[in-house]
Scaffold this motif. Structure first.
Motif: not given
Length: 192
Positions: A45-66
């Motif tokens: 469960m921790q591994d799955v959540q960590t991977a999802l955090i990484a993917e979602i955070d990447h897109y959110v940070v990208t969207l916030k740059q614009f």
């Protein structure tokens, strides 16, 4: 009396003691197996959540740059000034980890599943409208229709940003990471 004599018989006593230890062994082994399984499930469960955090955070940070509102305004103004102007919309891929882990979604805690699935449904909607914006049908529309579709596209991206923040909050709360900042040295993406 014969029964008492049978119980006192050393062979019977050995059988009773042996049976007792076998039963205790089964119970103890079952306990250890359940404990090991709980630990393995928690790690997964921790591994799955960590991977999802990484993917979602990447897109959110990208969207916030614009500044999505400013981008919308600039593109729509160009479209209104030139009826032949068609914006170039790049394709995106923001669900690679989720697609790989979809079979494991059941290991997530209930309070996390809803915001994560909601976020990815929004990402899929963005992907679908990008396909439409890149289609020949879009090119054949009049400029008012194209502006409407482009407006929907920006609105979907804004909603993806909001849902991404919500999913990150739920994931970070579940993993005990609170508002950990991104490894890229920027302000945490799930905070305004």
């Amino acid at each position: 009396m014969a029964m008492l004599a049978d119980i006192i018989d050393p062979r019977v006593q050995q059988a009773i003691v042996g049976g007792f230890f076998v039963a205790v062994g089964w119970v103890y082994n079952g306990y250890r197996n359940r404990k090991r399984e709980r630990r393995r499930r928690l790690e997964k469960m921790q591994d799955v959540q960590t991977a999802l955090i990484a993917e979602i955070d990447h897109y959110v940070v990208t969207l916030k740059q614009f500044d999505l509102a400013a981008t919308w305004s600039r593109i729509v103004t160009a479209m209104e000034e030139d009826d032949s102007y068609i914006p170039v919309v790049p394709s995106e891929r923001n669900d690679t980890v989720f697609s790989a882990l979809i079979a494991e979604i059941h290991v997530l805690p209930e309070p996390v599943i809803q915001p994560v699935v909601g976020y990815y449904n929004q990402v899929f909607a963005v992907d679908a409208i990008i396909d439409d914006l890149r289609s020949e049908l879009f090119r054949e529309m009049d400029q008012v229709q194209r502006i409407g579709m482009y407006t929907d596209y920006i609105a979907l991206k804004q909603e993806a940003l909001a849902r991404g923040r919500s999913a990150l909050r739920a994931l970070r709360e579940s993993t005990g990471r609170g508002s950990v900042s991104s490894s890229r040295g920027v302000v945490p993406s799930d905070q305004s």
